[in-house]
Write an enzyme that holds these catalytic residues in place. Structure first.
Site, PDB file in Angstrom:
ATOM      1  N   ASP A  17       0.865  -1.188   0.000  1.00  0.00           N
ATOM      2  CA  ASP A  17       0.000   0.000   0.000  1.00  0.00           C
ATOM      3  C   ASP A  17       0.892   1.225   0.000  1.00  0.00           C
ATOM      4  OD1 ASP A  17      -2.430   1.537   0.297  1.00  0.00           O
ATOM      5  OD2 ASP A  17      -1.831   1.892   2.362  1.00  0.00           O
ATOM      6  N   SER A  18       0.270   2.385  -0.205  1.00  0.00           N
ATOM      7  CA  SER A  18       1.014   3.640  -0.151  1.00  0.00           C
ATOM      8  C   SER A  18       1.464   3.956   1.279  1.00  0.00           C
ATOM      9  CB  SER A  18       0.124   4.765  -0.677  1.00  0.00           C
ATOM     10  OG  SER A  18      -1.099   4.784   0.040  1.00  0.00           O
ATOM     11  N   TYR A  49      -0.786   8.369  -2.604  1.00  0.00           N
ATOM     12  CA  TYR A  49      -0.850   8.023  -4.020  1.00  0.00           C
ATOM     13  C   TYR A  49      -2.097   8.663  -4.661  1.00  0.00           C
ATOM     14  CZ  TYR A  49       2.654   4.220  -3.737  1.00  0.00           C
ATOM     15  OH  TYR A  49       3.796   3.476  -3.606  1.00  0.00           O
ATOM     16  N   GLY A  50      -3.073   8.952  -3.807  1.00  0.00           N
ATOM     17  CA  GLY A  50      -4.391   9.369  -4.291  1.00  0.00           C
ATOM     18  C   GLY A  50      -4.419  10.603  -5.154  1.00  0.00           C
ATOM     19  N   CYS A  80      -3.822  -1.119  -2.006  1.00  0.00           N
ATOM     20  CA  CYS A  80      -4.170   0.286  -2.255  1.00  0.00           C
ATOM     21  C   CYS A  80      -5.194   0.381  -3.403  1.00  0.00           C
ATOM     22  CB  CYS A  80      -2.893   1.020  -2.638  1.00  0.00           C
ATOM     23  SG  CYS A  80      -3.118   2.740  -3.053  1.00  0.00           S
ATOM     24  N   ASN A  81      -6.279   1.070  -3.153  1.00  0.00           N
ATOM     25  CA  ASN A  81      -7.307   1.235  -4.199  1.00  0.00           C
ATOM     26  C   ASN A  81      -6.757   1.998  -5.393  1.00  0.00           C
ATOM     27  OD1 ASN A  81     -10.425   0.646  -3.178  1.00  0.00           O
ATOM     28  ND2 ASN A  81      -8.954   0.907  -1.531  1.00  0.00           N
ATOM     29  N   THR A  82      -5.981   3.058  -5.119  1.00  0.00           N
ATOM     30  CA  THR A  82      -5.479   3.900  -6.207  1.00  0.00           C
ATOM     31  C   THR A  82      -4.503   3.108  -7.083  1.00  0.00           C
ATOM     32  OG1 THR A  82      -5.623   5.714  -4.610  1.00  0.00           O
ATOM     33  CG2 THR A  82      -4.583   6.200  -6.711  1.00  0.00           C
ATOM     34  N   GLU A 159      -5.007   9.162   9.622  1.00  0.00           N
ATOM     35  CA  GLU A 159      -3.602   9.035  10.031  1.00  0.00           C
ATOM     36  C   GLU A 159      -3.330   9.822  11.307  1.00  0.00           C
ATOM     37  OE1 GLU A 159      -0.726   9.015   6.952  1.00  0.00           O
ATOM     38  OE2 GLU A 159      -1.816   7.382   5.971  1.00  0.00           O
ATOM     39  N   CYS A 191     -11.307   3.129  -0.333  1.00  0.00           N
ATOM     40  CA  CYS A 191      -9.961   3.598   0.022  1.00  0.00           C
ATOM     41  C   CYS A 191      -9.564   2.842   1.285  1.00  0.00           C
ATOM     42  CB  CYS A 191      -9.986   5.104   0.273  1.00  0.00           C
ATOM     43  SG  CYS A 191      -8.452   5.744   0.976  1.00  0.00           S
ATOM     44  N   THR A 192      -8.302   2.462   1.334  1.00  0.00           N
ATOM     45  CA  THR A 192      -7.817   1.638   2.453  1.00  0.00           C
ATOM     46  C   THR A 192      -8.148   2.199   3.836  1.00  0.00           C
ATOM     47  OG1 THR A 192      -5.751   2.826   2.117  1.00  0.00           O
ATOM     48  CG2 THR A 192      -5.882   0.572   1.258  1.00  0.00           C
ATOM     49  N   HIS A 193      -8.140   3.524   3.957  1.00  0.00           N
ATOM     50  CA  HIS A 193      -8.329   4.144   5.277  1.00  0.00           C
ATOM     51  C   HIS A 193      -9.795   4.181   5.727  1.00  0.00           C
ATOM     52  CE1 HIS A 193      -4.368   5.531   4.185  1.00  0.00           C
ATOM     53  NE2 HIS A 193      -4.203   6.157   5.333  1.00  0.00           N
TER      54      HIS A 193
END
Ligand code: DGL
Length: 277
Positions: A17-18, A49-50, A80-82, A159, A191-193
């Site tokens: 992931d980013s 990355y988004g 990572c989705n992006t 974050e 999105c991962t978050h």
């Protein structure tokens, strides 16, 4: 090492992931595939990355895949989705091991659970601009209406650890207001978050909207893939092989404490590496 334990099925899964967000995917793999070892890379030096271009994400992803391959992984999960949106399909033909992303599994489950065919997607600017979720959902349901919304402030809020902070709730209300009047009955946390903001999103969207976390379905998809390829771990581990290894490109201590706040196990170390080399 016992000869049979050199077998590919005992090799780890590479997950990248980013940054820290992909830990939500690693967590799901740990829960659902508890026999599998994991090598995780978080690109904490180059996150986010988004908001980056496709070319940049492709270059970063290629470097990371080479790194994970050098660790002897048997399959790779692009958490990572992006990166799943921009790099996965381009990189697949270059690979000798199976690779899966999070977008396809998330889109598939959303297309299955929607009752009225109206689906919302929230993600980074890159993921939403790519229209990848719309394309993948419409492969399963050509009549589905997909409404996307980029929510770039969610990543820094998560974050910062402000998962239920009044500021986060206010920001979420603003972003999610764009779904009013759309009639969506399903919303993909693309999105991962975002799974970490699930309860905030749930409170705003209400019980009538099904929330889809692609991480869950990705772990299911990984399980099927490993079984089909005959490389699922049967429980025997090579002696001394670590169950989970974490690598980052910056801020290893910060990564470690975030990981320890969300993973079901305690991580002792995140190793810093130079990914550009
Ligand atoms: N991991 C990214 C994603 O799922 C979110 C964070 C970033 O922008 O890098 O799209």
């Amino acid at each position: 090492m016992n000869q049979s334990l050199n077998d590919k099925k005992y090799a780890p899964i590479g997950v990248f992931d980013s940054g820290v967000g992909g830990l939500t995917v690693a967590r799901e793999i740990m829960r659902q595939l508890s026999l599998e070892r994991i090598v995780y890379f978080g690109d904490t030096a180059r996150v986010p990355y988004g908001s980056k271009s496709k070319e940049t994400i492709l270059r970063y992803s290629r470097q990371i895949i080479h790194f994970l391959e050098s660790k002897g992984v048997k399959a790779i999960v692009v958490a990572c989705n992006t990166a799943s949106a921009y790099a996965l399909e381009e990189l697949r033909p270059e690979m000798r091991i199976p690779i899966i992303g999070v977008v396809k599994p998330g889109a598939k489950v959303a297309a299955q659970v929607t009752r009225n065919g109206k689906i919302g997607v929230i993600g980074t600017e890159g993921t939403i601009a790519s229209q990848i979720y719309t394309e993948m959902i419409q492969r399963h349901n050509p009549h589905a209406i997909v409404v996307g919304k980029a929510c770039p402030l969610f990543v820094p809020l998560v974050e910062e650890g402000w998962l239920k902070d009044p500021i986060t709730i206010e920001v979420a209300k603003r972003y999610l207001a764009s779904f009013q009047e759309t009639g969506i009955d399903t919303l993909i946390l693309g999105c991962t978050h975002y799974p970490l903001l699930r309860s905030v999103v749930r409170d705003i969207m209400g019980e009538g909207v099904e929330l889809v976390n692609p991480a869950y379905e990705t772990a299911q998809g990984l399980k099927r893939l490993l079984e089909e390829c005959g490389i699922a771990n049967d429980g025997a581990q090579p002696e001394g092989a670590p169950m989970y290894q974490f690598y980052v490109s910056d801020a290893a201590e910060k990564f470690k404490s975030f990981a320890n706040s969300i993973l079901p196990c305690e991580i002792k170390e995140a190793q810093l590496i130079q990914i550009e080399e």
